[in-house]
Design a protein around this motif. Structure first.
Motif, PDB file in Angstrom:
ATOM      1  N   TYR A 255       1.032  -1.125  -0.123  1.00 38.28           N
ATOM      2  CA  TYR A 255       0.178  -0.141   0.187  1.00 38.28           C
ATOM      3  C   TYR A 255       0.816   1.405  -0.040  1.00 38.28           C
ATOM      4  CZ  TYR A 255      -3.839  -3.257   1.740  1.00 38.28           C
ATOM      5  OH  TYR A 255      -4.838  -4.031   1.600  1.00 38.28           O
TER       6      TYR A 255
ATOM      7  N   HIS B 209      -1.367   4.765   4.382  1.00 35.52           N
ATOM      8  CA  HIS B 209      -2.471   4.452   3.206  1.00 35.52           C
ATOM      9  C   HIS B 209      -3.361   4.547   4.884  1.00 35.52           C
ATOM     10  CE1 HIS B 209      -5.466   1.731   1.368  1.00 35.52           C
ATOM     11  NE2 HIS B 209      -5.475   1.016   2.089  1.00 35.52           N
TER      12      HIS B 209
ATOM     13  N   THR C 225       0.214  11.958  -1.353  1.00 35.22           N
ATOM     14  CA  THR C 225       0.019  10.464  -0.931  1.00 35.22           C
ATOM     15  C   THR C 225      -0.830   9.917  -2.364  1.00 35.22           C
ATOM     16  OG1 THR C 225       0.942  10.067   0.526  1.00 35.22           O
ATOM     17  CG2 THR C 225      -0.078   8.497   0.155  1.00 35.22           C
TER      18      THR C 225
ATOM     19  N   ASN D 123      -1.429   8.814  -6.213  1.00 39.56           N
ATOM     20  CA  ASN D 123      -1.473   7.313  -6.029  1.00 39.56           C
ATOM     21  C   ASN D 123      -3.065   7.192  -6.518  1.00 39.56           C
ATOM     22  OD1 ASN D 123       0.625   5.625  -5.318  1.00 39.56           O
ATOM     23  ND2 ASN D 123       0.712   7.103  -3.868  1.00 39.56           N
TER      24      ASN D 123
ATOM     25  N   TYR E  59      -5.951   4.455  -5.032  1.00 40.12           N
ATOM     26  CA  TYR E  59      -7.586   5.254  -4.673  1.00 40.12           C
ATOM     27  C   TYR E  59      -9.005   5.114  -5.506  1.00 40.12           C
ATOM     28  CZ  TYR E  59      -4.211   5.439  -0.959  1.00 40.12           C
ATOM     29  OH  TYR E  59      -3.370   4.846  -0.081  1.00 40.12           O
TER      30      TYR E  59
END
Length: 174
Positions: free
Chosen positions: A2, A6, A28, A32, A36
């Protein structure tokens, strides 16, 4: 594997918080974003919504009224600031508000019927609790000494109000 932080990201979003550009978690999620989007859709059936100011979750199954109440709060506050000769967008972006000033705007509002009909806004105590809810959701920030400022997340509710006004005007013309 992850992404970094996370668990904090998932916990924050699942608690209904906005993760704003000022938050260290924002980068973050941004780096990503595809992960997500897929993670929340697959795991919970939720949609991740994001822009250059904030991220939040949406579920088609929710029946909560908090978002509606926040929209009403901002609509009334913006109306009263405008009536007071202030640029409400600048005020929301750059000003700290004393709780007593907010309470005064709502007490003297020309929208008293709407305020009295809303359990989140109809008394000083309920309005204070409502602002506390906005703090928990990272829409407002308590600055201390009964002062509050608003995060970039307020823009979602302002944009929502603008869209309602446009829709209402289009229905009136049709």
């Amino acid at each position: 594997m992850y992404p970094d932080k996370h668990k904090e990201i998932v916990t924050s979003l699942m608690e209904g918080k906005f993760i704003t550009v000022e938050d260290f978690l924002f980068e973050t999620i941004k780096k990503n974003e595809d992960f997500y989007i897929n993670f929340f859709e697959t795991s919970f059936g939720f949609e991740v919504i994001g822009n250059h100011n904030f991220y939040y979750l949406v579920s088609g199954e929710t029946n909560e009224n908090t978002s509606r109440d926040i929209s009403i709060f901002f609509s009334i506050l913006c109306y009263e600031l405008d009536k007071d000769g202030k640029n409400f967008l600048e005020e929301l972006n750059y000003t700290e508000f004393y709780i007593d000033d907010i309470l005064e705007y709502f007490k003297n509002s020309s929208w008293l019927d709407v305020i009295k009909a809303n359990k989140q806004l109809n008394t000083d105590d309920s309005l204070k609790r409502h602002i506390g809810t906005m703090v928990k959701r990272n829409i407002a920030v308590k600055q201390g000494n009964d002062r509050y400022s608003f995060t970039k997340a307020h823009k979602l509710f302002i944009d929502f109000a603008k869209d309602l006004i446009k829709d209402d005007k289009n229905e009136s013309i049709a």
